[in-house]
Design a protein around this motif. Structure first.
Motif, PDB file in Angstrom:
ATOM      1  N   LEU A 226      -5.609   6.583 -15.176  1.00  0.00           N
ATOM      2  CA  LEU A 226      -6.293   5.835 -16.234  1.00  0.00           C
ATOM      3  C   LEU A 226      -5.484   4.592 -16.608  1.00  0.00           C
ATOM      4  O   LEU A 226      -6.053   3.518 -16.857  1.00  0.00           O
ATOM      5  N   ARG A 227      -4.171   4.723 -16.635  1.00  0.00           N
ATOM      6  CA  ARG A 227      -3.309   3.579 -16.928  1.00  0.00           C
ATOM      7  C   ARG A 227      -3.459   2.504 -15.830  1.00  0.00           C
ATOM      8  O   ARG A 227      -3.506   1.307 -16.133  1.00  0.00           O
ATOM      9  N   ALA A 228      -3.563   2.921 -14.589  1.00  0.00           N
ATOM     10  CA  ALA A 228      -3.751   1.954 -13.502  1.00  0.00           C
ATOM     11  C   ALA A 228      -5.066   1.201 -13.679  1.00  0.00           C
ATOM     12  O   ALA A 228      -5.125  -0.024 -13.490  1.00  0.00           O
ATOM     13  N   LEU A 229      -6.104   1.912 -14.063  1.00  0.00           N
ATOM     14  CA  LEU A 229      -7.395   1.257 -14.289  1.00  0.00           C
ATOM     15  C   LEU A 229      -7.294   0.278 -15.453  1.00  0.00           C
ATOM     16  O   LEU A 229      -7.843  -0.828 -15.396  1.00  0.00           O
ATOM     17  N   GLN A 230      -6.588   0.680 -16.501  1.00  0.00           N
ATOM     18  CA  GLN A 230      -6.410  -0.215 -17.651  1.00  0.00           C
ATOM     19  C   GLN A 230      -5.606  -1.454 -17.256  1.00  0.00           C
ATOM     20  O   GLN A 230      -5.922  -2.581 -17.643  1.00  0.00           O
TER      21      GLN A 230
ATOM     22  N   GLY B 247      -3.202   6.453  -4.321  1.00  0.00           N
ATOM     23  CA  GLY B 247      -2.377   5.423  -3.712  1.00  0.00           C
ATOM     24  C   GLY B 247      -2.677   4.046  -4.274  1.00  0.00           C
ATOM     25  O   GLY B 247      -1.770   3.223  -4.483  1.00  0.00           O
ATOM     26  N   THR B 248      -3.947   3.778  -4.543  1.00  0.00           N
ATOM     27  CA  THR B 248      -4.335   2.503  -5.155  1.00  0.00           C
ATOM     28  C   THR B 248      -3.768   2.399  -6.565  1.00  0.00           C
ATOM     29  O   THR B 248      -3.283   1.338  -6.983  1.00  0.00           O
ATOM     30  N   ALA B 249      -3.813   3.504  -7.307  1.00  0.00           N
ATOM     31  CA  ALA B 249      -3.241   3.504  -8.663  1.00  0.00           C
ATOM     32  C   ALA B 249      -1.745   3.214  -8.613  1.00  0.00           C
ATOM     33  O   ALA B 249      -1.228   2.425  -9.428  1.00  0.00           O
ATOM     34  N   LEU B 250      -1.038   3.826  -7.680  1.00  0.00           N
ATOM     35  CA  LEU B 250       0.403   3.588  -7.556  1.00  0.00           C
ATOM     36  C   LEU B 250       0.686   2.141  -7.169  1.00  0.00           C
ATOM     37  O   LEU B 250       1.650   1.530  -7.641  1.00  0.00           O
TER      38      LEU B 250
ATOM     39  N   ASN C  70       0.819  -1.205   0.000  1.00  0.00           N
ATOM     40  CA  ASN C  70       0.000   0.000   0.000  1.00  0.00           C
ATOM     41  C   ASN C  70       0.855   1.260   0.000  1.00  0.00           C
ATOM     42  O   ASN C  70       1.856   1.350   0.715  1.00  0.00           O
ATOM     43  N   PHE C  71       0.419   2.244  -0.773  1.00  0.00           N
ATOM     44  CA  PHE C  71       1.078   3.539  -0.802  1.00  0.00           C
ATOM     45  C   PHE C  71       0.404   4.539   0.136  1.00  0.00           C
ATOM     46  O   PHE C  71       0.857   5.670   0.273  1.00  0.00           O
TER      47      PHE C  71
ATOM     48  N   LEU D 294      -7.524  -6.426  -4.084  1.00  0.00           N
ATOM     49  CA  LEU D 294      -7.876  -5.023  -3.879  1.00  0.00           C
ATOM     50  C   LEU D 294      -9.108  -4.995  -2.987  1.00  0.00           C
ATOM     51  O   LEU D 294     -10.079  -5.710  -3.242  1.00  0.00           O
ATOM     52  N   LEU D 295      -9.061  -4.216  -1.942  1.00  0.00           N
ATOM     53  CA  LEU D 295     -10.218  -4.090  -1.072  1.00  0.00           C
ATOM     54  C   LEU D 295     -11.308  -3.301  -1.778  1.00  0.00           C
ATOM     55  O   LEU D 295     -11.049  -2.535  -2.713  1.00  0.00           O
ATOM     56  N   ARG D 296     -12.528  -3.460  -1.311  1.00  0.00           N
ATOM     57  CA  ARG D 296     -13.628  -2.700  -1.906  1.00  0.00           C
ATOM     58  C   ARG D 296     -13.346  -1.202  -1.803  1.00  0.00           C
ATOM     59  O   ARG D 296     -13.575  -0.444  -2.752  1.00  0.00           O
ATOM     60  N   THR D 297     -12.847  -0.746  -0.650  1.00  0.00           N
ATOM     61  CA  THR D 297     -12.600   0.688  -0.487  1.00  0.00           C
ATOM     62  C   THR D 297     -11.549   1.191  -1.469  1.00  0.00           C
ATOM     63  O   THR D 297     -11.617   2.347  -1.910  1.00  0.00           O
ATOM     64  N   GLU D 298     -10.583   0.350  -1.815  1.00  0.00           N
ATOM     65  CA  GLU D 298      -9.573   0.760  -2.784  1.00  0.00           C
ATOM     66  C   GLU D 298     -10.191   0.913  -4.174  1.00  0.00           C
ATOM     67  O   GLU D 298      -9.871   1.858  -4.909  1.00  0.00           O
ATOM     68  N   ILE D 299     -11.074  -0.014  -4.537  1.00  0.00           N
ATOM     69  CA  ILE D 299     -11.749   0.071  -5.836  1.00  0.00           C
ATOM     70  C   ILE D 299     -12.643   1.307  -5.887  1.00  0.00           C
ATOM     71  O   ILE D 299     -12.646   2.053  -6.876  1.00  0.00           O
ATOM     72  N   VAL D 300     -13.387   1.535  -4.815  1.00  0.00           N
ATOM     73  CA  VAL D 300     -14.275   2.705  -4.751  1.00  0.00           C
ATOM     74  C   VAL D 300     -13.460   3.989  -4.820  1.00  0.00           C
ATOM     75  O   VAL D 300     -13.816   4.937  -5.528  1.00  0.00           O
ATOM     76  N   ALA D 301     -12.342   4.035  -4.086  1.00  0.00           N
ATOM     77  CA  ALA D 301     -11.504   5.234  -4.085  1.00  0.00           C
ATOM     78  C   ALA D 301     -10.894   5.480  -5.466  1.00  0.00           C
ATOM     79  O   ALA D 301     -10.859   6.621  -5.944  1.00  0.00           O
TER      80      ALA D 301
END
Length: 447
Positions: free
Chosen positions: A296-300, A390-393, A159-160, A417-424
């Motif tokens: 966007l790259r992290a999501l991809q 932080g989730t993207a990183l 985690n970042f 990935l936790l739900r909160t990380e996905i939501v964030a």
């Protein structure tokens, strides 16, 4: 007097669009190639405003993404926090028990249920239990829980930022009922937050310490240091655009019981015009585009992982719609041809590893600084967007998403990935997407 000021602001900024001798002195500088990326500002504008923004605006209305669990009562770990905002627009009302979707509460009983059903449901033939199953096929349920907790602990090391959704004082908040906008929170307290972030947690060229880094000095920094600064600067710019776009224009009245909110051109000019920012305003806006491409790259990169999520809230019809909407969004994101390339970062051995640890520690410090924000609503959105970044990183640099593909059936067992990380993450991208859209709205008004 106010109308005169707004008219002068209009004339100053609109020079960009009608042509003037001051073209180099206005927002016309927000064009061309985005720094440390491969595409142009206008490419991102079209892609976001036509394809991404409408989809995210609809998706983030869904229950899975609108309820966010957060601890707004953590004490500031860096200085005595005596600056709690007393303005009523700063207040956040947590959800009542019956307002939270039943599916979210079902997964909230233990830390073992951190959206980690793939580990929870694993048996001796799958995932972490596989090797042990060859030795002992009667492994106890308690041992399974221990393994799951070890897995969650290992993932947490990547985690970042610091997560607090399972703190005792955490509560669910309805993001749609607490929108990000100007609350009146400003002055020394707000300034100290950003001053501390820039001066104590961003990498510095030539050891110079000031509230921000001048854009012409960024070439004196390595790529990783530039990426860190551009990400923080882009987040700052995005938040300022939200403030300018949803500004309190008039206090509550009989006609406007919730107050009147709208665009404040004067504030936009103050925050981003070159003459008010020592020439840095356009660079800050360009950093917004950089951060958008990074997230966007992290999501991809995590898109195939995301498609396997159930997005469960207990409402079958809405959950079905959410899954369809996610698949549609991810398909669009995957087809974007100009993603940020993180593979060029942290190359080498000892020095690269040390730099990566510093990178992570700096960002963790920033996530802790969010607990020093005196305005509850600002703290809510600050913590959410920092956690999203932080989730993207984590996705980009942990290495655990590098080989995930459409046919990778083990991805969810290997990394969570936790739900909160996905939501964030989705809400954070949503905020950046909205900023770019709002920026285009400001352009349209000022033509």
């Amino acid at each position: 007097m106010r109308k005169l000021i707004l008219f002068l602001v209009f004339l100053k900024i609109s020079d960009c669009y009608f042509g003037s001798q001051e073209d180099d002195d206005c927002f016309c500088q927000l064009q061309g190639k985005i720094d440390d990326c491969t595409c142009n500002v206008d490419t991102v504008d079209h892609f976001n405003n036509v394809k991404i923004y409408p989809r995210l605006r609809s998706l983030l209305q869904k229950d899975f993404f609108r309820f966010f669990k957060i601890n707004l009562f953590k004490k500031c770990p860096f200085w005595q926090d005596d600056s709690q905002c007393g303005i009523r627009y700063c207040h956040v009302e947590p959800c009542k028990e019956n307002e939270v979707p039943v599916g979210l509460k079902e997964k909230d009983d233990k830390r073992l249920k951190l959206e980690n059903k793939y580990v929870k449901d694993a048996d001796c033939k799958h995932g972490i239990d596989n090797k042990l199953g060859e030795i002992n096929t009667t492994i106890s349920d308690q041992a399974r829980e221990d393994f799951a907790l070890w897995s969650a602990y290992d993932d947490a090391q990547e985690n970042f930022c610091l997560l607090d959704d399972f703190d005792e004082d955490s509560n669910y908040v309805d993001l749609l009922l607490n929108p990000e906008r100007f609350t009146g929170y400003k002055g020394d307290s707000a300034h100290r937050i950003w001053q501390t972030i820039y001066s104590e947690n961003c990498f510095r060229p030539n050891g110079k310490f000031n509230s921000y880094i001048q854009s012409h000095t960024l070439n004196n920094m390595c790529l990783e240091e530039r990426v860190f600064y551009r990400a923080i600067s882009g987040l700052h710019a995005s938040i300022n655009i939200h403030v300018c776009a949803k500004y309190l224009l008039r206090e509550s009245s009989f006609k406007y019981p919730q107050g009147e909110w709208g665009q404040n051109l004067e504030e936009f000019h103050r925050k981003f015009s070159p003459e008010m920012t020592n020439g840095e305003g356009p660079s800050w806006l360009r950093n917004l585009y950089f951060l958008y491409l990074l997230e966007l790259r992290a999501l991809q990169k995590a898109s195939f992982y995301m498609e396997k999520e159930e997005f469960y809230t207990g409402n079958d019809s809405e959950d079905w719609d959410t899954r369809l909407a996610i698949k549609d969004l991810l398909n669009i994101v995957r087809n974007f041809p100009h993603h940020f390339d993180e593979s060029t970062m942290f190359k080498g051995h000892v020095q690269a590893k040390k730099l990566k640890q510093e990178f992570k520690q700096h960002f963790r410090n920033i996530s802790s600084i969010m607990d020093c924000v005196g305005c509850e609503k600002c703290k809510l959105w600050g913590k959410l967007q920092v956690q999203g970044l932080g989730t993207a990183l984590k996705i980009l640099f942990s290495g655990k998403f590098d080989k995930i593909g459409m046919d990778d059936n083990t991805s969810k067992k290997n990394f969570q990935l936790l739900r909160t990380e996905i939501v964030a993450l989705l809400n954070s991208i949503g905020r950046l997407s909205t900023s770019i859209y709002e920026l285009d709205e400001f352009r349209f008004i000022l033509r």
